[in-house]
Design a protein around this motif. Structure first.
Motif, short mmCIF file in Angstrom:
data_model
loop_
_atom_site.label_atom_id
_atom_site.label_comp_id
_atom_site.label_asym_id
_atom_site.label_seq_id
_atom_site.Cartn_x
_atom_site.Cartn_y
_atom_site.Cartn_z
N LEU A 1 0.82 -1.21 0.00
CA LEU A 1 0.00 0.00 0.00
C LEU A 1 0.86 1.26 0.00
CD1 LEU A 1 -2.75 1.38 0.20
CD2 LEU A 1 -2.67 1.05 2.67
N VAL A 2 1.90 1.30 0.81
CA VAL A 2 2.80 2.46 0.86
C VAL A 2 3.49 2.66 -0.48
CG1 VAL A 2 4.92 3.35 1.89
CG2 VAL A 2 3.15 2.39 3.36
N LEU A 3 3.94 1.57 -1.10
CA LEU A 3 4.58 1.67 -2.40
C LEU A 3 3.62 2.22 -3.45
CD1 LEU A 3 6.69 -1.62 -2.53
CD2 LEU A 3 7.54 0.71 -2.29
N PHE B 1 1.93 6.85 -7.04
CA PHE B 1 0.95 7.79 -7.58
C PHE B 1 1.09 9.19 -7.01
CE2 PHE B 1 -0.95 3.74 -8.74
CZ PHE B 1 -1.24 4.00 -10.07
N SER B 2 1.64 9.33 -5.81
CA SER B 2 1.93 10.68 -5.34
C SER B 2 3.13 11.25 -6.11
CB SER B 2 2.22 10.68 -3.83
OG SER B 2 3.34 9.86 -3.52
N PRO C 1 0.71 0.15 -13.14
CA PRO C 1 1.20 -0.13 -11.78
C PRO C 1 0.10 -0.52 -10.80
CG PRO C 1 1.34 2.22 -12.29
CD PRO C 1 1.02 1.52 -13.57
N LEU C 2 -1.13 -0.04 -11.04
CA LEU C 2 -2.21 -0.39 -10.12
C LEU C 2 -2.51 -1.88 -10.14
CD1 LEU C 2 -4.27 0.88 -8.13
CD2 LEU C 2 -5.91 0.90 -10.02
N VAL D 1 8.64 -4.20 -8.76
CA VAL D 1 8.06 -3.43 -9.86
C VAL D 1 7.61 -2.06 -9.36
CG1 VAL D 1 6.10 -3.25 -11.43
CG2 VAL D 1 7.39 -5.38 -11.30
N LEU D 2 6.84 -2.04 -8.27
CA LEU D 2 6.37 -0.77 -7.72
C LEU D 2 7.53 0.09 -7.22
CD1 LEU D 2 3.23 -2.02 -5.74
CD2 LEU D 2 3.23 -0.68 -7.84
N LEU D 3 8.53 -0.54 -6.60
CA LEU D 3 9.69 0.19 -6.11
C LEU D 3 10.48 0.80 -7.27
CD1 LEU D 3 11.39 0.99 -3.66
CD2 LEU D 3 12.63 -1.16 -3.90
N THR D 4 10.63 0.06 -8.35
CA THR D 4 11.35 0.57 -9.52
C THR D 4 10.62 1.76 -10.13
OG1 THR D 4 12.25 -1.63 -10.01
CG2 THR D 4 12.24 -0.03 -11.80
#
Length: 274
Positions: A167-169, A174-175, A227-228, A253-256
């Motif tokens: 969730l944080v990632l 998106f922020s 990404p979602l 993936v999200l971190l990248t």
């Protein structure tokens, strides 16, 4: 004989730079927090409307018909299946929209954004500070949806460390995207246009309402570009499946994506002229 001291000095300097960037980012974040703290209830409730409508219409309405015809891939009911997607959806919407409108307001209306650009801090610190404020917005709204999910399912997987990490990632991705968009749009109409062509389609195509594994190959390829999708599948697995079945690829993936957006955002701040 001088190589070792030189190497140590370089490491100390690099550590000092990272420390300064993080401290400056927290300073920028604190400025946004002073504004957010007086609107906590408003921010937490602002992203609840769409998820609640989807829960009522799809989870309870359409879901009751689907439950009698088929069993969802995970969870006991279709409502259980879409609840992690609703958490992903709310965090995406507010992390992006809240950050974008905040920066646009500072740039285009209050004209206070120039003061931020004049701060003697690293451009990456400016980006991270704004992104952290967006992450906080997304988490505050997500907390409300998670509370609803807990009331419906009594499943503590919605507050597990792995669930919260994904969730944080997602909020960071998106922020970060919201910061970049906020720095580039020329009017609020531009924000609405990007929201309609980017966020709204992703809300429905990001595996929030369906299992992407059931799609044809070409559609699956398109869905996994978003990404979602990685957030929805990751949250769903963290809430309902054992660790052995968790899609671990979703985290890198999200971190990248978040790191790539940070590089773009830092470059944008270093060249921003308002």
């Amino acid at each position: 004989m001088t190589a070792q001291p030189s190497l140590e000095f370089g490491q100390i300097r690099k550590t000092s730079l990272i420390s300064n960037i993080l401290q400056d980012a927290l300073t920028v974040f604190w400025g946004d927090w002073l504004d957010l703290r007086v609107r906590i209830a408003q921010v937490a409730a602002s992203g609840l409307v769409s998820p609640l409508i989807y829960i009522l219409a799809f989870g309870l309405g359409l879901g009751s018909a689907l439950d009698s015809a088929m069993k969802p891939p995970v969870g006991n009911t279709y409502l259980d299946f879409i609840l992690p997607g609703m958490v992903a959806l709310s965090s995406m919407t507010i992390s992006f929209g809240g950050t974008t409108f905040s920066i646009c307001g500072e740039r285009l209306y209050s004209k206070t954004f120039e003061e931020i650009l004049l701060l003697p801090v690293h451009p990456l610190a400016l980006f991270l500070g704004k992104m952290m404020a967006g992450v906080l917005r997304g988490l505050m709204t997500s907390a409300s949806v998670i509370l609803i999910a807990l009331l419906f399912t009594r499943n503590l997987g919605f507050i597990s460390p792995l669930f919260l990490l994904v969730l944080v990632l997602n909020c960071a991705v998106f922020s970060g995207l919201g910061v970049i968009v906020g720095l580039n749009v020329k009017s609020l109409e531009g924000v609405g246009l990007l929201n309609n062509f980017l966020i709204v389609p992703m809300s429905f195509l990001g595996a929030t309402f369906f299992d992407p594994q059931t799609l044809p190959a070409i559609l699956k390829f398109i869905v996994y570009l978003l990404p979602l999708t990685y957030t929805s599948t990751g949250l769903r697995a963290a809430a309902y499946l054992p660790l052995s079945q968790f899609p671990w690829y979703s985290i890198p993936v999200l971190l990248t994506v978040a790191i790539a957006l940070s590089a773009v955002g830092a470059y944008q701040f270093s060249h921003q002229r308002d």
